[in-house]
Motif scaffolding. Structure first.
Motif, PDB file in Angstrom:
ATOM      1  N   ALA A 165       0.681  -1.196  -0.008  1.00  0.00           N
ATOM      2  CA  ALA A 165       0.032   0.031   0.207  1.00  0.00           C
ATOM      3  C   ALA A 165       0.808   1.291   0.087  1.00  0.00           C
ATOM      4  O   ALA A 165       0.340   2.264   0.064  1.00  0.00           O
ATOM      5  CB  ALA A 165      -1.117  -0.043   1.207  1.00  0.00           C
ATOM      6  N   GLU A 166       2.200   1.139   0.019  1.00  0.00           N
ATOM      7  CA  GLU A 166       2.875   2.257  -0.028  1.00  0.00           C
ATOM      8  C   GLU A 166       2.542   2.985  -1.117  1.00  0.00           C
ATOM      9  O   GLU A 166       2.723   2.870  -2.368  1.00  0.00           O
ATOM     10  CB  GLU A 166       4.434   1.729  -0.022  1.00  0.00           C
ATOM     11  CG  GLU A 166       5.639   3.105   0.111  1.00  0.00           C
ATOM     12  CD  GLU A 166       7.207   2.328   0.229  1.00  0.00           C
ATOM     13  OE1 GLU A 166       8.154   3.369  -0.066  1.00  0.00           O
ATOM     14  OE2 GLU A 166       7.000   1.505   0.164  1.00  0.00           O
ATOM     15  N   PRO A 167       2.583   4.570  -0.906  1.00  0.00           N
ATOM     16  CA  PRO A 167       2.391   5.465  -2.022  1.00  0.00           C
ATOM     17  C   PRO A 167       3.581   5.423  -3.127  1.00  0.00           C
ATOM     18  O   PRO A 167       4.712   5.043  -2.692  1.00  0.00           O
ATOM     19  CB  PRO A 167       2.120   6.674  -1.248  1.00  0.00           C
ATOM     20  CG  PRO A 167       1.788   6.432   0.090  1.00  0.00           C
ATOM     21  CD  PRO A 167       2.638   5.233   0.496  1.00  0.00           C
ATOM     22  N   VAL A 168       3.068   5.686  -4.266  1.00  0.00           N
ATOM     23  CA  VAL A 168       4.158   5.747  -5.379  1.00  0.00           C
ATOM     24  C   VAL A 168       4.593   7.171  -5.415  1.00  0.00           C
ATOM     25  O   VAL A 168       3.620   8.120  -5.738  1.00  0.00           O
ATOM     26  CB  VAL A 168       3.844   5.149  -6.617  1.00  0.00           C
ATOM     27  CG1 VAL A 168       4.549   5.675  -7.762  1.00  0.00           C
ATOM     28  CG2 VAL A 168       3.375   3.761  -6.333  1.00  0.00           C
ATOM     29  N   ASP A 169       5.891   7.749  -5.653  1.00  0.00           N
ATOM     30  CA  ASP A 169       6.176   8.842  -5.832  1.00  0.00           C
ATOM     31  C   ASP A 169       5.921   9.408  -7.418  1.00  0.00           C
ATOM     32  O   ASP A 169       6.551   8.750  -8.353  1.00  0.00           O
ATOM     33  CB  ASP A 169       7.724   9.020  -5.780  1.00  0.00           C
ATOM     34  CG  ASP A 169       8.401  10.387  -5.863  1.00  0.00           C
ATOM     35  OD1 ASP A 169       7.629  11.218  -6.104  1.00  0.00           O
ATOM     36  OD2 ASP A 169       9.517  10.504  -5.649  1.00  0.00           O
ATOM     37  N   GLU A 221      -3.443   9.592 -10.377  1.00  0.00           N
ATOM     38  CA  GLU A 221      -2.822   9.593  -9.160  1.00  0.00           C
ATOM     39  C   GLU A 221      -3.692   9.620  -7.958  1.00  0.00           C
ATOM     40  O   GLU A 221      -3.382   9.588  -6.872  1.00  0.00           O
ATOM     41  CB  GLU A 221      -2.013  10.743  -9.022  1.00  0.00           C
ATOM     42  CG  GLU A 221      -0.677  10.647 -10.080  1.00  0.00           C
ATOM     43  CD  GLU A 221       0.211  11.931  -9.996  1.00  0.00           C
ATOM     44  OE1 GLU A 221       1.627  11.768 -10.361  1.00  0.00           O
ATOM     45  OE2 GLU A 221      -0.149  13.057  -9.727  1.00  0.00           O
ATOM     46  N   SER A 222      -5.032   9.824  -8.409  1.00  0.00           N
ATOM     47  CA  SER A 222      -5.874   9.953  -7.039  1.00  0.00           C
ATOM     48  C   SER A 222      -6.922   8.551  -7.158  1.00  0.00           C
ATOM     49  O   SER A 222      -7.098   7.951  -8.249  1.00  0.00           O
ATOM     50  CB  SER A 222      -7.029  10.998  -7.571  1.00  0.00           C
ATOM     51  OG  SER A 222      -7.795  10.790  -8.688  1.00  0.00           O
ATOM     52  N   GLU A 223      -7.022   8.154  -5.989  1.00  0.00           N
ATOM     53  CA  GLU A 223      -8.008   7.172  -6.128  1.00  0.00           C
ATOM     54  C   GLU A 223      -9.231   7.015  -6.699  1.00  0.00           C
ATOM     55  O   GLU A 223      -9.849   6.337  -7.268  1.00  0.00           O
ATOM     56  CB  GLU A 223      -8.267   6.628  -4.706  1.00  0.00           C
ATOM     57  CG  GLU A 223      -8.965   5.402  -4.107  1.00  0.00           C
ATOM     58  CD  GLU A 223      -9.065   5.034  -2.782  1.00  0.00           C
ATOM     59  OE1 GLU A 223      -9.791   4.004  -2.457  1.00  0.00           O
ATOM     60  OE2 GLU A 223      -8.606   5.693  -1.799  1.00  0.00           O
ATOM     61  N   ARG A 273      -8.880   6.334 -10.368  1.00  0.00           N
ATOM     62  CA  ARG A 273      -8.598   4.956 -10.403  1.00  0.00           C
ATOM     63  C   ARG A 273      -9.771   4.232 -10.452  1.00  0.00           C
ATOM     64  O   ARG A 273     -10.070   3.366 -11.095  1.00  0.00           O
ATOM     65  CB  ARG A 273      -7.495   4.489  -9.645  1.00  0.00           C
ATOM     66  CG  ARG A 273      -5.971   4.906  -9.702  1.00  0.00           C
ATOM     67  CD  ARG A 273      -5.120   4.354  -9.140  1.00  0.00           C
ATOM     68  NE  ARG A 273      -5.261   4.310  -7.476  1.00  0.00           N
ATOM     69  CZ  ARG A 273      -4.657   5.339  -6.928  1.00  0.00           C
ATOM     70  NH1 ARG A 273      -4.122   6.199  -7.349  1.00  0.00           N
ATOM     71  NH2 ARG A 273      -4.923   5.166  -5.368  1.00  0.00           N
ATOM     72  N   PRO A 309      -1.291   1.033  -6.145  1.00  0.00           N
ATOM     73  CA  PRO A 309      -1.589   2.070  -5.608  1.00  0.00           C
ATOM     74  C   PRO A 309      -1.576   3.484  -6.718  1.00  0.00           C
ATOM     75  O   PRO A 309      -1.744   4.497  -6.426  1.00  0.00           O
ATOM     76  CB  PRO A 309      -0.482   2.455  -4.538  1.00  0.00           C
ATOM     77  CG  PRO A 309       0.641   1.610  -4.921  1.00  0.00           C
ATOM     78  CD  PRO A 309      -0.075   0.419  -5.766  1.00  0.00           C
ATOM     79  N   TYR A 310      -1.094   3.102  -7.863  1.00  0.00           N
ATOM     80  CA  TYR A 310      -0.817   4.070  -8.977  1.00  0.00           C
ATOM     81  C   TYR A 310      -1.325   3.303 -10.297  1.00  0.00           C
ATOM     82  O   TYR A 310      -0.778   2.050 -10.494  1.00  0.00           O
ATOM     83  CB  TYR A 310       0.532   4.278  -8.957  1.00  0.00           C
ATOM     84  CG  TYR A 310       0.696   5.785  -9.780  1.00  0.00           C
ATOM     85  CD1 TYR A 310       1.164   6.866  -8.784  1.00  0.00           C
ATOM     86  CD2 TYR A 310       0.841   5.801 -10.813  1.00  0.00           C
ATOM     87  CE1 TYR A 310       1.451   8.222  -9.572  1.00  0.00           C
ATOM     88  CE2 TYR A 310       1.194   6.873 -11.765  1.00  0.00           C
ATOM     89  CZ  TYR A 310       1.412   8.236 -10.834  1.00  0.00           C
ATOM     90  OH  TYR A 310       1.846   9.428 -11.525  1.00  0.00           O
ATOM     91  N   GLY A 358       3.687   0.098  -8.275  1.00  0.00           N
ATOM     92  CA  GLY A 358       3.860   0.048  -7.088  1.00  0.00           C
ATOM     93  C   GLY A 358       4.937  -0.450  -6.432  1.00  0.00           C
ATOM     94  O   GLY A 358       5.773  -1.201  -7.168  1.00  0.00           O
TER      95      GLY A 358
END
Length: 449
Positions: free
Chosen positions: A269-273, A302-304, A307, A346-347, A428
């Protein structure tokens, strides 16, 4: 009362004979000290021992008419190559020229390999010197390295015992009261380089002594030596792959990046830069393209909300297609689960093809070939993108689903009508290492005329 400024002394140890397989290095060093040709040894001294004599004592001399074969046997990974010179990672994790295989100072027709376990070599020497002379010394086994971005060679530590190999200064303050937050000194490497100044490369002086830095030898002040010696060793100086920012770079490393590019189906679940993704896009758009065109567009979700909106619309369109094809509800649900790789990432990125600049032909054959050229260049761009993501330590999965409902994707993402979505890329951090991939024989894919 003024204190003396910090100082240390380093000298080469004379009197060592030619080392042969089976020799006890600790006894040879103790005998050389006892002969009185040096200031002797005291608690807190550090012995700097050239790896070559440790290898000779341990019988690491092998017959090798072809040095290259010996290098191959010691190599785990080729990092760079220029002509006959190879920079490789060897089985000890050391990145160096020729895997440390040495053809100098050894009989013709043989080569010298590095010690099997340099930390263990250092422990044996330390224990033997303590038993023979009753002193608590540190031992560093050294070898000569070149360094990226710097000309010239220097000795570094490849084995250590009884020495603080990394002097961690984090948490302390400098002379101006500034907190040190990232300063970890490679003390064992600095010791190795100091010793090399007096040992030289051709003087037959393979051992040096440093005195005055007893704070790097915890056992000299009573206690603590075992933790330092048996724990870290020089292995602690080797940066693990996950922390190596410079692992990729040369043409060989680019090929490694291609190998590292694996399809990832489970993400953390770590965000992607987003900046890392944009750097990968910059690599993508260097792909070749027909007619000097730029036919790539990358839509970054980039936003949930973006997606979820896209994936829900695609799911509904796919389900409708499957039901129209006569699939049961159970089969529909099973197939829809295949889209979980996109939903759990996540992306998301939707690469699109734009055929601006394509030529128009009156016949269908040439018109189809023209479009195929653009489709091929879209694939080249996406491959660049995926490889660049791997270089950013991001996993990815290129899924073709958007190609089956392009009108839905264009509507939901409000894209121009001439943008053709070419799949979707899940991005991700991989939740687990990839499974081993069976090797493919390149010759099986080659036809020579």
């Amino acid at each position: 009362m003024n204190q003396s400024p910090p100082a240390f002394r380093v000298w080469a140890l004379p009197g060592l004979p030619e080392v042969r397989p089976g020799d006890d290095l600790a006894k040879l060093i103790a005998a050389a000290v006892a002969e009185g040709g040096s200031p002797g040894l005291v608690d807190g001294d550090v012995l700097l021992v050239t790896s070559k004599i440790a290898s000779k004592a341990e019988g690491r001399i092998v017959e090798a008419a072809d040095r290259e074969a010996a290098i191959d046997a010691e190599t785990v990974r080729v990092v760079a190559r220029r002509g006959p010179l190879r920079i490789v990672e060897n089985r000890l994790g050391l990145v160096m020229a020729a895997a440390g295989v040495d053809a100098s100072n050894t009989p013709a027709g043989t080569v010298l390999l590095l010690p099997e376990d340099p930390d263990a070599s250092a422990r044996r020497i330390r224990d033997g010197v303590r038993a023979a002379l009753g002193v608590e010394v540190g031992v560093v086994v050294t070898d000569t390295f070149g360094r990226p971005w710097r000309n010239g060679l220097t000795d570094v530590a490849i084995g250590a015992a009884g020495v603080r190999v990394l002097d961690d200064l984090r948490g302390s303050v400098d002379a101006h009261g500034n907190a040190l937050e990232a300063t970890v000194v490679a003390a064992a490497d600095e010791l190795a380089a100091a010793g090399d100044l007096v040992k030289g490369k051709a003087e037959g002086l393979p051992v040096a002594v440093v005195r005055g830095l007893s704070h790097l030898v915890p056992g000299a002040s009573g206690g603590g030596a075992e933790d330092v010696a048996e724990g870290a060793g020089a292995r602690a100086l080797v940066r693990v792959a996950a922390d190596d920012m410079f692992r990729l770079g040369t043409s060989e490393a680019v090929r490694e990046a291609v190998t590292l590019r694996r399809t990832v189906r489970e993400f953390t679940a770590e965000p992607v830069d987003g900046a890392a993704v944009r750097r990968a896009v910059a690599a993508a758009v260097t792909a070749p393209a027909p007619h000097h065109t730029t036919p790539w567009r990358f839509v970054l979700l980039e936003s949930e909300h973006a997606r979820t909106g896209l994936l829900d619309a695609m799911r509904d369109a796919w389900a409708a297609d499957l039901r129209a094809d006569g699939f049961t509800e159970e089969s529909v649900a099973k197939r829809l689960r295949r889209g979980d790789v996109l939903r759990n990432a996540p992306y998301l990125v939707v690469p699109c093809l734009v055929t601006d600049g394509s030529h128009t032909y009156p016949d269908e054959r040439r018109g189809a070939a023209e479009r195929e050229m653009f489709v091929v260049t879209a694939g080249a761009g996406v491959q660049n993108f995926l490889v660049a993501l791997a270089g950013e330590q991001l996993g990815s999965a290129w899924v073709s689903s958007t190609m089956f409902c392009r009108d839905v994707v264009r509507r939901v993402l409000e894209l121009p009508e001439d943008w053709d979505p070419m799949g979707a890329v899940a991005v991700g951090r991989a939740a687990a290492p990839p499974r081993p991939r069976p090797a493919r024989d390149a010759d099986a894919f080659v036809s020579v005329r």
